[in-house]
Design a protein around this motif. Structure first.
Motif, PDB file in Angstrom:
ATOM      1  N   SER A 263       8.257   0.668  -7.186  1.00 38.20           N
ATOM      2  CA  SER A 263       8.990   0.949  -5.947  1.00 38.20           C
ATOM      3  C   SER A 263      10.015   2.010  -6.271  1.00 38.20           C
ATOM      4  CB  SER A 263       9.681  -0.321  -5.477  1.00 38.20           C
ATOM      5  OG  SER A 263      10.747  -0.582  -6.342  1.00 38.20           O
ATOM      6  N   GLN A 264      10.899   2.290  -5.260  1.00 34.25           N
ATOM      7  CA  GLN A 264      11.920   3.302  -5.530  1.00 34.25           C
ATOM      8  C   GLN A 264      12.719   2.927  -6.757  1.00 34.25           C
ATOM      9  OE1 GLN A 264      11.374   1.908  -2.450  1.00 34.25           O
ATOM     10  NE2 GLN A 264      12.765   2.874  -1.061  1.00 34.25           N
ATOM     11  N   ASP A 265      13.098   1.663  -6.799  1.00 32.40           N
ATOM     12  CA  ASP A 265      14.047   1.254  -7.817  1.00 32.40           C
ATOM     13  C   ASP A 265      13.365   0.727  -9.054  1.00 32.40           C
ATOM     14  OD1 ASP A 265      14.284  -2.084  -7.094  1.00 32.40           O
ATOM     15  OD2 ASP A 265      13.389  -0.693  -5.694  1.00 32.40           O
TER      16      ASP A 265
ATOM     17  N   VAL B 296       0.846  -1.203   0.000  1.00 35.89           N
ATOM     18  CA  VAL B 296       0.000   0.000   0.000  1.00 35.89           C
ATOM     19  C   VAL B 296       0.878   1.248   0.000  1.00 35.89           C
ATOM     20  CG1 VAL B 296      -1.807   1.245   1.250  1.00 35.89           C
ATOM     21  CG2 VAL B 296      -1.782  -1.252   1.280  1.00 35.89           C
ATOM     22  N   PHE B 297       1.914   1.221   0.854  1.00 34.93           N
ATOM     23  CA  PHE B 297       2.824   2.378   0.910  1.00 34.93           C
ATOM     24  C   PHE B 297       3.573   2.540  -0.409  1.00 34.93           C
ATOM     25  CE2 PHE B 297       7.280   3.632   1.476  1.00 34.93           C
ATOM     26  CZ  PHE B 297       7.094   4.966   1.811  1.00 34.93           C
ATOM     27  N   GLU B 298       4.039   1.416  -0.971  1.00 40.72           N
ATOM     28  CA  GLU B 298       4.812   1.475  -2.212  1.00 40.72           C
ATOM     29  C   GLU B 298       4.013   2.169  -3.316  1.00 40.72           C
ATOM     30  OE1 GLU B 298       7.790   0.656  -2.991  1.00 40.72           O
ATOM     31  OE2 GLU B 298       8.544  -0.885  -1.643  1.00 40.72           O
ATOM     32  N   LYS B 299       2.715   1.858  -3.347  1.00 40.01           N
ATOM     33  CA  LYS B 299       1.831   2.431  -4.355  1.00 40.01           C
ATOM     34  C   LYS B 299       1.810   3.954  -4.229  1.00 40.01           C
ATOM     35  CE  LYS B 299      -2.401   0.364  -6.145  1.00 40.01           C
ATOM     36  NZ  LYS B 299      -3.519  -0.471  -5.713  1.00 40.01           N
ATOM     37  N   GLU B 300       1.618   4.413  -2.977  1.00 40.55           N
ATOM     38  CA  GLU B 300       1.542   5.862  -2.724  1.00 40.55           C
ATOM     39  C   GLU B 300       2.895   6.528  -2.962  1.00 40.55           C
ATOM     40  OE1 GLU B 300      -1.212   7.188  -2.466  1.00 40.55           O
ATOM     41  OE2 GLU B 300      -2.436   5.429  -1.991  1.00 40.55           O
ATOM     42  N   TRP B 301       3.958   5.845  -2.563  1.00 43.29           N
ATOM     43  CA  TRP B 301       5.306   6.403  -2.717  1.00 43.29           C
ATOM     44  C   TRP B 301       5.642   6.566  -4.192  1.00 43.29           C
ATOM     45  CZ3 TRP B 301       8.712   9.350  -0.908  1.00 43.29           C
ATOM     46  CH2 TRP B 301      10.071   9.243  -1.198  1.00 43.29           C
TER      47      TRP B 301
ATOM     48  N   ALA C 197       3.026  10.733   1.076  1.00 40.76           N
ATOM     49  CA  ALA C 197       2.816   9.293   0.829  1.00 40.76           C
ATOM     50  C   ALA C 197       2.330   8.602   2.095  1.00 40.76           C
ATOM     51  CB  ALA C 197       4.114   8.657   0.336  1.00 40.76           C
ATOM     52  N   LEU C 198       2.933   8.961   3.234  1.00 41.65           N
ATOM     53  CA  LEU C 198       2.542   8.343   4.510  1.00 41.65           C
ATOM     54  C   LEU C 198       1.117   8.747   4.896  1.00 41.65           C
ATOM     55  CD1 LEU C 198       5.851   8.774   6.553  1.00 41.65           C
ATOM     56  CD2 LEU C 198       4.928   6.644   5.649  1.00 41.65           C
ATOM     57  N   VAL C 199       0.788  10.026   4.648  1.00 43.93           N
ATOM     58  CA  VAL C 199      -0.573  10.500   4.981  1.00 43.93           C
ATOM     59  C   VAL C 199      -1.604   9.719   4.189  1.00 43.93           C
ATOM     60  CG1 VAL C 199      -2.167  12.448   4.731  1.00 43.93           C
ATOM     61  CG2 VAL C 199       0.080  12.817   5.756  1.00 43.93           C
ATOM     62  N   ARG C 200      -1.368   9.575   2.875  1.00 47.30           N
ATOM     63  CA  ARG C 200      -2.342   8.856   2.046  1.00 47.30           C
ATOM     64  C   ARG C 200      -2.434   7.395   2.428  1.00 47.30           C
ATOM     65  NH1 ARG C 200      -0.320  11.883  -2.361  1.00 47.30           N
ATOM     66  NH2 ARG C 200       0.768  10.056  -3.149  1.00 47.30           N
ATOM     67  N   CYS C 201      -1.348   6.883   2.946  1.00 45.36           N
ATOM     68  CA  CYS C 201      -1.290   5.469   3.314  1.00 45.36           C
ATOM     69  C   CYS C 201      -2.059   5.197   4.608  1.00 45.36           C
ATOM     70  CB  CYS C 201       0.171   5.091   3.468  1.00 45.36           C
ATOM     71  SG  CYS C 201       0.482   3.353   3.511  1.00 45.36           S
ATOM     72  N   PHE C 202      -2.001   6.149   5.540  1.00 47.17           N
ATOM     73  CA  PHE C 202      -2.520   5.883   6.887  1.00 47.17           C
ATOM     74  C   PHE C 202      -3.669   6.806   7.320  1.00 47.17           C
ATOM     75  CE2 PHE C 202       1.965   4.398   7.125  1.00 47.17           C
ATOM     76  CZ  PHE C 202       1.691   3.064   7.357  1.00 47.17           C
ATOM     77  N   TYR C 203      -4.225   7.573   6.382  1.00 43.35           N
ATOM     78  CA  TYR C 203      -5.235   8.562   6.784  1.00 43.35           C
ATOM     79  C   TYR C 203      -6.459   7.918   7.440  1.00 43.35           C
ATOM     80  CZ  TYR C 203      -8.284   7.387   2.867  1.00 43.35           C
ATOM     81  OH  TYR C 203      -9.137   6.718   2.017  1.00 43.35           O
ATOM     82  N   HIS C 204      -6.845   6.698   6.963  1.00 44.29           N
ATOM     83  CA  HIS C 204      -8.048   6.055   7.515  1.00 44.29           C
ATOM     84  C   HIS C 204      -7.855   5.713   8.985  1.00 44.29           C
ATOM     85  CE1 HIS C 204      -5.433   2.930   5.957  1.00 44.29           C
ATOM     86  NE2 HIS C 204      -5.989   2.081   6.812  1.00 44.29           N
ATOM     87  N   LEU C 205      -6.654   5.222   9.332  1.00 46.20           N
ATOM     88  CA  LEU C 205      -6.364   4.934  10.753  1.00 46.20           C
ATOM     89  C   LEU C 205      -6.393   6.215  11.565  1.00 46.20           C
ATOM     90  CD1 LEU C 205      -3.394   2.380  10.576  1.00 46.20           C
ATOM     91  CD2 LEU C 205      -5.626   1.954  11.556  1.00 46.20           C
TER      92      LEU C 205
END
Length: 1591
Positions: free
Chosen positions: A286-288, A257-262, A332-340
């Motif tokens: 991913s990054q690479d 999920v994070f990779e997608k947003e990143w 990226a982190l905000v979009r990943c964890f906003y629901h929590l």
């Protein structure tokens, strides 16, 4: 009678809706209309309101299907009965209506609404089952509301029946009493959970987490955690006791999920179209690269097996960015964890609202005490409501906290994964800017900061909300006077802002120092053996302590800043209340401060205290997180290796092709390889030869995509395997190192072992191929490491092989065996495309093509025959020195039997050549060097002895020498046998793996052991001692004084509020006295807190200094075997994470713990003082409290220990990965290692998750104890209202309302203290490990000029590596005269290296002794010994820092001395050419110097010391011949009058020795002049004959 307030509802019911006199009586009741409307509608409206959201949620979150159970049937049947009962009421109304009886509308509406609601509940019972929901919070709350509302009607019906002497409406009376037990039964059933859904993960998991299977009630009370707490109380918990991690918290769920947003963020920066497309599996970049998560079978070209149960990730390279911009990690982190975040925000909002109910109830309670006419039941109601509000508040608050911690945990998982993944693809240029230590800090400290912030983050909006609501209620209570208090708060904001800004600056500085310290620690641990051999420990200790003192100075400034800030924090609420009360009473003499106003205001000020106190913490935490975010973004924004450097997607054409390719190590650096053009045909063997620095290894790096391509085109077809020059070995079994993630195929594996000559080694290793190899392969010799690295490549069965000088570290017969059986035209790799970097000229005729590199360009390229025919220089050289004619006749691979040329006699190597710059001459010289290097290396049969402390292997090698008369390591007339060719074996024999040996107790790297049970008192005592006992007592007294002042100020306020007004006004004199004393007591509190903070800050820093230095001193003084069996990651973890805890966490926790302790004591004192009855329940409550706390601490402490231990492997694995990135990338194993990292993080979270749940479990139970205190304080106030003044009641309950939070904090801090003091325990453990002998023995110091002669005597000397192991040197008696040049030879395990280690006392004597110039070395200090003799080690280790520091770390020599040493070691010109010269910065591990230059630096070190004894431990085995010549000639001239002991790898280096010592199995076999030994035709003669030095 007054007109009704609600005429519409009155008509709707046909009776009065609201009757206040009925409620306000001795026997209160609610009207039938109210009961039939409000009490019926509340649960119904709740259910219908949440239905749309709940239905959508269930629809989207399908967990599988639950089979119909008895409980489910019962719930459904009860719901159906409830529908029936409510419809009976409706039918009754219809029947009455049809019979002409007047029926109010409520009798139709309420039963209908209730019946529909019960029908909806029945639907949800079944729908939840179909969607796999085992327990329902919505239905539980619905049944709870329905039951609570029905209880009122239940009582009312009985009361009315008793008053009227009968029942007026029997039918509805009966239906209600049928309805009530059915609702109650539904409530009870909904408190239990259903079985797990079919095919759910819980059914497959051997130890599923009970949280997923438990009921809603169990979830909100954390009841499911009880079994673990009880087990933890009974015995110390172990890893096996812990449950699996919930699927939603696992890396493979969170990271994608994070990779997608990143990736979205990266694309915003790059703005370049995606290359290629994928179908089937879910795709995200991913990054690479793009990463395709798919089923476990995988979709990538690499068919290697990954971690069991994981899906494979195929990595398809993404586009490069032309524009440099750092993507936003924060977004990226905000979009990943906003629901929590939103869910926890809702909990926080509910808790904040409930927070303000208690002061209103307090207001009612004080007015109840004041007005004696109010009915007693109201007082009891207020007391019960206080309890209920507190319980609901606790439940909501801990759901909020739980959500925050889970979010923090997931945040850490994604940060570690992002950093790890980035480290696999970052360019070599970018890596220079981030050392391993810095990246480890990103994973540990910075990730931890994000976790810490998660709990505070909601205070951003919650704190202003709480402040605003508090001020609103304060305005209601005290009017405009509160503006004065508001003014004080506004004034404090800029003060806090300035302090926060300053803290941020200090934070950045501290992290820099911390990074520098960890980086240096990392290097020290990597080069610990060299430090010990040179006696440089003290110099590096000083360097570390210097950085540490800078770090502590910053910490000291931060601590003092925090101490100053604590004055404003403690005084802020008090100053606000003081100014508000002062303005209130001074502005108008009719403003009387009575108990109701004073204590309601005070309870509101106490609510205000929390956000005001938290804001500075929040600011600090946000500042730290901001710093960490920038560091992470900088690292994640580094340049990555450009996948377009090498085209790997070609389907036809040659397997390797380069056209006009120019490569450099960095985008801005000068090119290393220039205008390279060549193509390698399928299945051919190409040899690459050239001088040191010609670009041979760089060529392989370029083909692997490790270098920056400046121009040209490179294509590689098929999979690749890589054998680096320095073998990269993992801390795993030998088998795992070879398999490298692939499936075990017995036949193939056995064939690879035999081909790579690993069979005999497996015999020697204690556990065969299942022997655990230590970090960096410390228990293997150099040759064994290289062969394991080669075996890994061969087993990988790749298309293209890059072999970077794999034969340099192995002996002649082993080298020939490997060439014949692996690399050569008849080897196991025949048919594969091979690029072989080599110095072995004897192998060139068997190569398909030969490439000669000079200065990064291809000088010659062609077949052996072509070069012989077309290039005179090459042909002359080969004719003169190749002499391959005997090759076919010579079975044992001795191609130049007749040649006995020594290097120095070589006529083709003139000392000075006027045509030196001529490329032909250069090539001629180069080939001559290679030839003579080859002659010495390929002939020498003495297997390379292990320089890197191979305790395990030497022990077992030695055993095999003693016990094997036959086989490879056996002897025949003193001459080593050749390795036999493969024997013809049956299929079964061929595929049979080596038998696993019994290796009990032979595990090299022991598992880190967790201490069990309570933290020993000695650990606390150690910490207090390090702080200072006197200082500790002073700190306690100051906290005591602060609380005394606080209590008295509140008692004073209580008395003030009881002052009776005179004619509606207050006595001015008395008022001023009250105000003055109240203010003075407040200032006294502030002063005490500041002093206590200053003292504890000072004590904390003092303790940090003491513990770190003691542990560092001890660690540097530890014997070598400690570092052999202790992984570096484990030591680094102690010096980073644990030291960080001692630096910052423990002092803060101690301060909070003391505050809580004294506050709890104050509260109990005040309540007991106000209502002495309270003393009766203190003891049972204290017992309950203690019981809960002890239960918790036992579990929590052990969980913390397990978590600490499971953290180390993450860092160890990461460090290992960073060192082997090029190998990992070459084999395309990034995804495999990425999954391994995820598995290690998950393993760590397995212990971390129960740890955070244990905190919630405890807090909830403690708050229940606190809520009981509130209840009893209120009850006793109600009971004793006749005797108690309102002021005392206000005081008692105001304190009681705070006890909940304080009790919670108290145990939290107790447990935090116990769990974090484990860090002191862990650091203390390393301060008490076994140490080697004293560095200096004051009463037995050798003379200043010792050793003056250089005479060495071994008197019946014997030694072993560790207690319990076999002897490696067995009773040697030998005398070496001063100035003698002694050569030491012997096969692997003969004891050559052990002898040198013994001279330096790296290993101690087990019998006998060694004397140097008549001084018994075991009696003097180690530094006196090691500082007076010199070694040039086999592995040239350099440290980051200046060149000068690397030569003279103690600054004891002048620059002139250093320049002389550099000139003699042939480095002067090189250093003069550097911009900074002696101040030139050497990178980590000396990476910016070639191996040869590093070896020359080691020679310069030896020249600077110029001691009488010099030991060369295979010092030239790994360098080219040119460097070897330079070293040998310098040693001959500069150490002419010194005793020189040379462990020889090439016999030609010791042929001019005075005498040669031949060792065999730890004993002296021969000892005489080389000519005499040759004449005697013993072991040495056999070796010399093999090397072509004797006929």
């Amino acid at each position: 009678m007054a007109a009704s307030q609600y005429p519409g509802l009155d008509r709707f019911c046909g009776s009065t809706f609201w009757d206040y006199p009925l409620l306000d009586s001795v026997d209160p009741d609610l009207t039938p209309c109210f009961q039939k409307t409000v009490l019926v509608w509340i649960p119904c409206f709740f259910l219908w309101a949440v239905t749309p959201l709940y239905y959508m949620y269930l629809h989207r979150h399908d967990r599988g299907y639950i089979q119909m159970s008895k409980m489910n049937k019962a719930k459904t049947a009860l719901a159906a009965l409830l529908v029936l009962v409510t419809l009976l009421d409706l039918f009754r109304s219809l029947w009455e209506y049809t019979n002409g009886i007047k029926v109010p509308a409520v009798n139709f509406v309420s039963p209908l609404l209730l019946a529909m609601s019960m029908g909806l509940a029945a639907f949800f019972i079944q729908y939840e089952r179909l969607k796999g929901r085992q327990s329902s919070g919505v239905l539980f709350l619905f049944w709870l509301l329905a039951t609570l509302c029905a209880i009122v009607t239940f009582r009312s019906n009985i009361r009315v029946a008793l008053l009227q002497g009968g029942v007026s409406d029997t039918f509805r009376f009966v239906t209600f009493y049928l309805y009530f037990p059915l609702v109650l039964a539904e409530l009870i059933l909904s408190a239990f959970s259903e079985r797990a859904p079919l095919f759910s993960e819980a059914n497959r998991d051997p130890k599923p987490c009970p949280e997923m299977l438990c009921s809603f009630l169990s979830k909100i009370t954390f009841w499911w955690f009880n079994p673990l707490v009880i087990l933890g109380y009974k015995r110390a918990l172990e890893r096996a006791d812990l449950w699996s991690l919930n699927h939603v918290d696992k890396s493979d769920h969170v990271v994608p999920v994070f990779e997608k947003e990143w990736q979205k963020e990266r694309q915003k920066c790059h703005r370049s179209p995606k290359q290629g497309s994928t179908t089937g599996p879910e795709t995200f970049e991913s990054q690479d690269a793009k990463v395709l998560y798919s089923n476990p079978q995988g979709v990538g070209k690499d068919k290697s097996e990954l971690i069991a149960g994981k899906g494979e990730v195929a990595i398809v390279e993404g586009p490069d960015s032309s524009k440099k911009c750092n993507p936003s990690l924060f977004k990226a982190l905000v979009r990943c964890f906003y629901h929590l975040f939103l869910v926890s925000a809702l909990y926080k909002l509910a808790q904040d609202i409930l927070l303000f109910v208690s002061p209103q109830l307090l207001k009612l309670l004080i007015s109840f005490t004041k007005n004696k006419d109010i009915f007693a039941w109201k007082g009891y109601l207020y007391a019960v409501l206080l309890l209920l509000v507190a319980i609901i508040q606790s439940l909501v608050l801990h759901q909020y906290f739980h959500g925050c911690f889970v979010m923090g945990m997931r945040l850490r998982t994604v940060i570690i994964s992002a950093v790890y993944k980035k480290s696999l693809v970052v360019t070599n240029e970018a890596r220079k800017t981030s050392t391993v230590g810095e990246i480890v800090n990103l994973m540990s400290v910075d990730a931890q900061r994000f976790m810490d912030l998660c709990t505070y983050l909601h205070m951003i909006w919650s704190a202003p909300f709480q402040i605003a609501v508090s001020l609103y209620f304060l305005w209601q209570t005290l009017g405009p006077s509160i503006l004065a208090g508001l003014g004080v708060m506004v004034l404090l904001i800029p003060i806090n802002a300035v302090m926060a800004n300053k803290t941020k600056q200090l934070q950045v500085k501290q992290m820099k120092q911390k990074d520098a310290r960890i980086k240096l620690m990392n290097e020290v641990l990597n080069g610990i053996k060299v430090l010990k051999l040179y006696a440089w420990e003290l110099s590096f200790k000083e360097k570390i302590e210097k950085i540490r003192s800078k770090e502590l100075q910053i910490l000291r400034n931060t601590a003092f800043l925090n101490a100053g800030a604590s004055f404003t924090w403690v005084c802020a609420p008090f100053l606000v209340s003081l100014t508000t009360f002062a303005v209130y009473v001074l502005v108008d003499e009719r403003n009387i401060l009575d108990a109701e106003k004073a204590f309601v205001a005070l309870s509101l000020f106490n609510i205000l205290r929390f956000p005001l106190n938290m804001l500075p913490n929040l600011i600090t935490s946000m500042v730290q997180a901001r710093v960490s975010l920038q560091r992470l973004e900088n690292f994640l924004g580094h340049d990555e290796l450009d996948p377009n450097n090498v085209d790997r997607h070609v389907l036809r054409g040659p397997p390797i092709a380069m056209e006009d390719a120019t490569f450099s190590w960095g985008k801005t650096e000068d090119p290393i390889l220039k205008d390279i053009n060549f193509a390698v045909p399928d299945g051919s063997l190409v040899a690459v030869v050239g001088q040191v620095g010609a670009g041979k290894s760089s060529l392989l790096s370029a083909l692997l995509g490790e270098m920056e391509k400046q121009q040209g085109y490179v294509a590689v077809r098929g999979s690749t395997a890589y054998v680096p020059q320095q073998a990269w070995i993992q801390n795993a079994t030998l088998r795992d190192n070879i398999l490298f993630g692939k499936h075990l195929n017995n036949c193939q594996y056995k064939e690879v072992l035999e081909a790579c000559a690993l069979g005999p080694d497996l015999e020697m290793l204690p556990g065969g191929d299942l022997t655990e190899i230590g970090e960096k392969g410390i228990n293997l010799s150099g040759g064994q490491k290289q062969r394991v690295s080669l075996a890994r490549a061969v087993y990988s069965d790749s298309s293209v092989y890059y072999l970077d000088d794999p034969l340099s570290a192995v002996d002649s017969h082993v080298g020939k065996h490997i060439f014949d059986h692996v690399i050569g035209p008849n080897g196991i790799l025949k048919g594969k495309t091979r690029l072989l970097v080599t110095h072995g000229i004897s192998f060139l005729p068997q190569c398909d093509q030969i490439m000669v590199l000079v200065d990064g360009r291809i000088w010659l390229l062609g077949t052996y025959t072509e070069l012989m025919e077309q290039n005179e220089a090459f042909a002359d050289f080969i004719r003169n020195y190749g002499n391959f004619e005997d090759e076919e006749e010579n079975e044992e691979g001795d191609p130049t039997e007749d040649i006995g040329v020594l290097v120095d006699d070589d006529p083709s190597l003139p000392a000075q050549n006027v045509e030196e710059d001529n490329p032909i001459t250069q090539a001629r010289r180069l080939l001559a060097r290679q030839m003579s290097r080859d002659m010495s290396r390929v002939r020498t049969t003495s297997m390379r002895s292990d320089m890197s402390s191979d305790k395990g292997s030497q022990r077992s090698l030695h055993r095999s020498h003693e016990g094997s008369p036959d086989g490879v390591s056996g002897k025949l007339d003193g001459i080593a046998k050749p390795i036999p060719l493969k024997r013809v074996l049956s299929h079964e024999q061929k595929c049979q793996l080596p038998q696993k040996k019994d290796d009990k107790g032979d595990k090299l790297i022991q598992k880190e052991v967790a201490e069990t049970g309570r933290v020993k008192t000695s650990v606390f005592v150690e910490y207090l001692k390090s702080v200072g006992i006197t200082l500790s007592v002073v700190i306690c007294l100051l906290y005591c004084a602060q609380n005394a002042a606080s209590i008295y100020s509140n008692i004073w306020l209580s008395e003030w509020s009881n002052d009776q007004p005179i004619n509606g006004t207050q006595d001015a004199g008395l008022r001023d006295l009250r105000l003055g004393v109240y203010g003075a007591l407040g200032i006294a509190q502030g002063v005490c807190v500041v002093l206590a903070s200053f003292c504890s800050a000072y004590g904390g820093i003092r303790s940090s200094l003491h513990l770190h230095n003691k542990s560092l001193q001890n660690m540097l003084h530890s014997p070598m075997h400690f570092f052999d069996v202790t992984p570096m990651g484990r030591i680094i973890n102690r010096f980073s994470q644990d030291v960080n805890i001692v630096d910052t966490v423990i002092p803060m926790i101690l301060r909070m713990w003391l505050s809580c302790l004294f506050w709890v004591l104050s509260t109990l004192f005040v309540i007991s003082f106000s209502t002495p009855l309270f003393l009766a329940i203190i003891v049972p409550l204290a017992l309950l409290y203690y019981f809960v706390q002890r239960f918790y601490v036992a579990t929590s402490r052990q969980l913390k220990r397990i978590e600490s231990i499971s953290r180390s492997p993450i860092y160890s694995h990461f460090g290992e990965t960073v060192q082997g990135t090029s190998t990992i990338r070459a084999y395309d194993r990034e995804q495999q290692f990425f999954f391994q990292n995820q598995a290690k993080v998950d393993e760590n979270q397995v212990a971390y998750y129960p740890m955070i749940v244990s905190n919630r479990w405890l807090a909830l139970r403690l708050e229940f104890v606190g809520n009981c205190i509130v209840l009893f304080a209120a009850l006793f106030a109600v009971i004793g209202r006749e005797t108690l003044s309102p002021g005392i009641v206000g005081l008692s309950i105001t304190y009681a309302l705070q006890i909940t939070q304080t009790l919670n904090w108290m145990v939290r801090m107790t447990s935090e203290l116990e769990t974090n003091i484990v860090a002191v325990e862990r650091i203390k453990e390393y301060a008490e490990t076994e140490t080697e002998a004293d560095w200096v023995v004051d009463d037995n110091r050798p003379p200043d000029n010792w050793p003056s002669e250089g005479k060495v005597n071994f008197n019946s000397y014997q030694t072993r590596y560790r207690e319990g192991l076999d002897l490696v040197i067995k009773g040697i008696d030998v005398t070496i005269k001063g100035g003698e040049k002694i050569g030491i030879v012997g096969r692997t395990g003969a004891g050559k290296s052990s002898l040198t280690l013994a001279i330096f006392r790296i290993i101690e004597a087990a019998g006998g002794d060694i004397e140097i110039d008549g001084v018994n070395i075991s009696k003097i200090g180690l530094h006196d010994l090691r500082g007076r003799i010199t070694i040039i080690p086999q592995d040239p280790v350099l440290f980051s820092g200046t060149l000068r520091m690397n030569l003279d770390p103690f600054d004891s020599r002048t620059d002139q001395d250093i320049w002389v040493a550099l000139e003699l070691s042939h480095l002067k010109d090189f250093v003069m050419g550097l911009g900074a010269q002696l101040e030139h910065e050497v990178s980590e591990g000396g990476e910016n110097l070639s191996v040869g230059q590093r070896q020359l630096v080691c020679l310069a070190r030896a020249l600077l010391r110029k001691s009488k004894i010099l030991v060369l431990d295979e010092a030239t085995a790994a360098v080219d011949l040119e460097t070897d010549d330079l070293i040998q000639s310098t040693i001959r001239t500069q150490f002419a009058d010194c005793t020189v002991l040379t462990i020889a790898h090439r016999l030609n280096t010791i042929m001019d020795s005075t005498r040669v010592l031949v060792l065999d199995a730890g004993r002296i076999a021969e000892f005489d002049a080389p000519q005499d030994l040759i004449a005697s035709r013993g072991i040495f003669y056999g070796m010399a004959k093999d090397a072509g030095l004797a006929s």
